[in-house]
Motif scaffolding. Structure first.
Motif, PDB file in Angstrom:
ATOM      1  N   SER A 124      18.395  40.893 -37.854  1.00 19.75           N
ATOM      2  CA  SER A 124      18.780  40.433 -36.523  1.00 19.75           C
ATOM      3  C   SER A 124      20.268  40.663 -36.293  1.00 19.75           C
ATOM      4  CB  SER A 124      18.412  38.960 -36.324  1.00 19.75           C
ATOM      5  OG  SER A 124      19.199  38.128 -37.130  1.00 19.75           O
ATOM      6  N   LEU A 128      22.624  42.482 -33.299  1.00 22.84           N
ATOM      7  CA  LEU A 128      23.833  41.863 -32.756  1.00 22.84           C
ATOM      8  C   LEU A 128      25.012  42.832 -32.854  1.00 22.84           C
ATOM      9  CD1 LEU A 128      25.502  39.496 -31.668  1.00 22.84           C
ATOM     10  CD2 LEU A 128      25.717  38.686 -34.027  1.00 22.84           C
ATOM     11  N   LEU A 183      20.822  40.476 -25.637  1.00 21.66           N
ATOM     12  CA  LEU A 183      19.918  40.123 -26.738  1.00 21.66           C
ATOM     13  C   LEU A 183      18.750  39.252 -26.295  1.00 21.66           C
ATOM     14  CD1 LEU A 183      22.628  39.449 -29.452  1.00 21.66           C
ATOM     15  CD2 LEU A 183      21.154  41.463 -29.259  1.00 21.66           C
TER      16      LEU A 183
END
Length: 195
Positions: A124, A128, A183
């Motif tokens: 993840s 980012l 996101l």
């Protein structure tokens, strides 16, 4: 050492000592001493290569030494020096086929420090880092890298970039809003009070 931070090799003093056989200005020496490591970490994160980062930072400090009296007359020495660092990094990245290495550099630095249990979290983080690389404002980009990827506080980031800590926090808020949209996560306005 923080994410994307190269091991200092001592080469950072090479250009400064080679450029000037005489005595260096005390204020330049102090500035170099205070900023060299942070500039090296930033350049390495951007370029993904310790040798390139050292060359760029050496070039920046050589340039600053050559224009030192002018740099001291600038409204903000730190802003002037930061702009020089960004310009040198951007010139190196302008080479055909070369791109910002921040996503991979930061991700692999995190991977080296992680256990298997954290691999999902790191995946993840990769998303980012990719979103950070796409921030539309270069000031937001720099503030996010210096604050969150390299772990500096608002006062340090402000000093390095020649802006106030309040401006740093403002850029962080703007970047968080943008990153939240990109996101697909909810931004909680009170979260940014920690920096």
């Amino acid at each position: 050492m923080g994410e994307g931070e190269p091991e200092p090799s001592g080469a950072g003093n090479r250009a400064v000592s080679v450029t000037s056989a005489g005595v260096l200005p005390v204020d330049f020496t102090a500035f170099h001493s205070q900023q060299h490591r942070a500039y090296l970490r930033y350049a390495h994160l951007q370029l993904g290569n310790a040798q390139d980062a050292e060359e760029i930072v050496d070039d920046v400090f050589t340039f600053l030494l050559e224009v030192w009296p002018h740099a001291l007359r600038e409204a903000s020495l730190h802003a002037f020096a930061w702009a020089a660092l960004r310009e040198h990094v951007e010139r190196r990245l302008a080479v055909p086929g070369r791109r910002v290495a921040m996503v991979e550099t930061a991700w692999f630095a995190s991977l080296r420090r992680s256990s298997r249990d954290r691999l999902e979290l790191l995946e993840s983080k990769l998303g980012l880092y990719a979103a950070i690389a796409e921030l539309p404002s270069e000031k937001q980009y720099d503030v996010v890298l210096l604050s969150f990827v390299l772990g500096n506080d608002s006062d340090t980031v402000g000093r390095m970039m020649g802006i106030s800590p309040a401006t740093v926090r403002s850029h962080i808020r703007g970047a968080r809003r943008t990153l939240s949209r990109e996101l697909g996560v909810d931004w909680i306005p009170g979260e940014d009070k920690d920096r």
